[in-house]
Motif scaffolding. Structure first.
Motif, PDB file in Angstrom:
ATOM      1  N   GLU A   1       0.799  -1.223   0.000  1.00  0.00           N
ATOM      2  CA  GLU A   1       0.000   0.000   0.000  1.00  0.00           C
ATOM      3  C   GLU A   1       0.839   1.283   0.000  1.00  0.00           C
ATOM      4  OE1 GLU A   1      -3.565   1.624  -0.681  1.00  0.00           O
ATOM      5  OE2 GLU A   1      -3.158  -0.520  -0.459  1.00  0.00           O
ATOM      6  N   PRO A   2       2.000   1.345   0.694  1.00  0.00           N
ATOM      7  CA  PRO A   2       2.809   2.579   0.641  1.00  0.00           C
ATOM      8  C   PRO A   2       3.230   2.967  -0.774  1.00  0.00           C
ATOM      9  CG  PRO A   2       3.533   1.204   2.454  1.00  0.00           C
ATOM     10  CD  PRO A   2       2.544   0.393   1.683  1.00  0.00           C
ATOM     11  N   CYS A   3       3.328   1.994  -1.668  1.00  0.00           N
ATOM     12  CA  CYS A   3       3.699   2.303  -3.052  1.00  0.00           C
ATOM     13  C   CYS A   3       2.602   3.118  -3.732  1.00  0.00           C
ATOM     14  CB  CYS A   3       3.961   1.002  -3.821  1.00  0.00           C
ATOM     15  SG  CYS A   3       4.614   1.264  -5.471  1.00  0.00           S
ATOM     16  N   PHE A   4       1.343   2.846  -3.426  1.00  0.00           N
ATOM     17  CA  PHE A   4       0.234   3.623  -3.982  1.00  0.00           C
ATOM     18  C   PHE A   4       0.191   5.026  -3.396  1.00  0.00           C
ATOM     19  CE2 PHE A   4      -1.742  -0.417  -5.388  1.00  0.00           C
ATOM     20  CZ  PHE A   4      -2.124  -0.030  -6.665  1.00  0.00           C
ATOM     21  N   ASP A   5       0.563   5.161  -2.132  1.00  0.00           N
ATOM     22  CA  ASP A   5       0.493   6.467  -1.471  1.00  0.00           C
ATOM     23  C   ASP A   5       1.431   7.482  -2.125  1.00  0.00           C
ATOM     24  OD1 ASP A   5      -1.321   5.342   0.258  1.00  0.00           O
ATOM     25  OD2 ASP A   5       0.184   4.852   1.778  1.00  0.00           O
ATOM     26  N   ASP A   6       2.660   7.064  -2.448  1.00  0.00           N
ATOM     27  CA  ASP A   6       3.640   7.966  -3.053  1.00  0.00           C
ATOM     28  C   ASP A   6       4.635   7.139  -3.864  1.00  0.00           C
ATOM     29  OD1 ASP A   6       5.495   9.882  -3.774  1.00  0.00           O
ATOM     30  OD2 ASP A   6       5.491  10.862  -1.813  1.00  0.00           O
TER      31      ASP A   6
ATOM     32  N   TYR B   1       8.518   5.895  -2.955  1.00  0.00           N
ATOM     33  CA  TYR B   1       8.808   4.455  -2.925  1.00  0.00           C
ATOM     34  C   TYR B   1      10.010   4.136  -3.815  1.00  0.00           C
ATOM     35  CZ  TYR B   1       8.092  -0.593  -3.262  1.00  0.00           C
ATOM     36  OH  TYR B   1       8.267  -1.958  -3.227  1.00  0.00           O
TER      37      TYR B   1
END
Length: 301
Positions: free
Chosen positions: A229-234, A238
Motif C-alpha cells: 500500500e505505501p507504493c500507492f500512497d507515493d 517508494y
C-alpha cells in the motif's frame, strides 16, 4: 474438338503482388501477401493499415522482466479503455489487436493469469489502436506489442539479437517500464539491475536529446503494488527508498518521467501444480492505477 471459352485474366493480382510492402517496424521489404515480416516477424497488417489510413502510428513500448505483469497490465488496460467513456477511449484497429485483450480477460475470469509470453517473435501479440483524448483535437494511432521479458533482456545484452525489439525501441515515442513490486519487497536486486539496463539502453538509443538527456517520455510503473500500500500512497518516494539507483538513473538520463503504482489482482492465492510448485492464482480482480500511466504518457507524446 475442344470448346472455346472465355477466361477472365487476373494479371492485375500479379502486378499487385509485385509491389513490395515495407515493414512498419524494421523497414524491410516483403511480398504483398505475406503475413509476417521475413526479418523481424512483425505483422504486416500494421503497414497495410498505416498506408490506408494515411496516418503514422506512434509506437509505445511496454517493457519489464519476465513475470513482471506486462501481459496482464496491457490486456487490462485495453479492456478498460475500450469500455471507458471518460478521458481516454481506445478503438482497436484490426481483429488481431483484440487477441491480447481477449486472452487476458478470459484467463482472469477463470481465476488464472495468462500464459507466459513466448520468446518467438512470431507468437507475440501486437496491438494497433486509435486513442481519443478529450484534451486533444485529433485522435492518435498507437502500436503496442506484448514482447517477452527474456527476449527484451537478450536484446539489451546482445543488440540485434531480436530485430523487432531493436527496431521498435529505436523508433518508439514513449515507454512504460514495469517493475515487479512483489520481488522488490522480497529483497531481490534483479528488478533494479534490469531496469537500470533498460534505462541506459533507451537513453543511449535516443537521438532526440536536450542537454544530454533523452526527451522520450518514460513511465515507471510498479506493478503488483496492491501487495504494498505505501507504493500507492507515493510512488516516487517508494522509488527513491526502494530502488534508489533506478530513481537516480532516470533523473540523470530523462527529462520527461513519472512514477506510478498499479495493481490488477486485489487478492492472490497459491496452489500446488505438479512439476511446477506453487502457482499464483488471482482470487479477486480489482484494477488500480492502470489508466493513469497510459494517460500521462499519451499526453506527453
Amino acid at each position: 474438338m475442344t470448346k472455346r471459352v472465355l477466361v477472365a485474366m487476373d494479371s492485375y493480382r500479379l502486378a499487385e503482388c509485385a509491389v513490395p510492402v515495407s515493414c512498419y517496424i524494421c523497414g524491410v521489404d516483403n511480398n504483398y501477401n505475406t503475413e509476417l515480416c521475413r526479418h523481424c516477424a512483425a505483422p504486416l497488417a500494421l503497414s497495410h493499415q498505416a498506408r490506408t489510413q494515411g496516418l503514422r502510428p506512434q509506437m509505445v513500448a511496454v517493457l519489464g522482466t519476465a513475470a513482471a505483469g506486462k501481459t496482464v497490465y496491457l490486456g487490462m488496460l485495453l479492456d478498460m479503455l475500450t469500455r471507458q467513456n471518460g478521458r481516454v477511449q481506445v478503438l482497436a484497429r484490426g481483429a488481431f489487436s483484440i487477441t491480447l485483450q481477449q486472452r487476458t480477460m478470459m484467463a482472469l475470469s477463470n481465476c488464472r493469469f495468462p500464459e507466459k509470453t513466448p520468446n518467438e517473435p512470431d507468437r507475440w501479440n501486437w496491438v494497433h489502436c486509435q486513442a481519443k483524448i478529450n484534451s486533444k483535437k485529433n485522435p492518435m494511432e498507437l502500436i503496442m506489442p506484448d514482447m517477452a521479458g527474456e527476449a527484451i533482456l537478450e536484446e539489451i545484452d546482445h543488440p540485434n539479437a531480436y530485430p523487432a525489439i531493436h527496431s521498435f525501441l529505436e523508433k518508439c515515442s514513449a515507454v512504460i517500464l514495469l517493475a515487479d513490486t512483489d520481488r522488490i519487497e522480497r529483497g531481490g536486486a534483479e528488478q533494479n539491475y534490469f531496469l537500470m539496463k533498460l534505462i541506459t539502453y533507451l537513453s543511449e538509443q535516443d537521438n532526440r536529446k536536450v542537454r544530454g538527456k533523452s526527451t522520450r517520455p518514460v513511465a515507471i510503473v510498479y506493478s503488483k503494488a496492491d501487495r504494498c500500500e505505501p507504493c500507492f500512497d507515493d510512488p516516487e518516494l517508494y522509488a527513491r527508498e526502494k530502488t534508489p539507483n533506478l530513481w537516480q538513473q532516470v533523473q540523470q538520463r530523462f527529462t520527461n518521467y513519472g512514477f506510478f503504482a498499479s495493481g490488477v489482482a486485489g487478492s492472490v492465492g497459491f496452489r500446488d501444480t505438479p512439476g511446477e510448485g506453487p502457482t499464483a492464482v488471482p482470487l479477486r480482480i480489482e484494477p488500480r492505477g492502470i489508466v493513469e500511466p497510459f494517460e500521462w504518457l499519451v499526453r506527453k507524446i
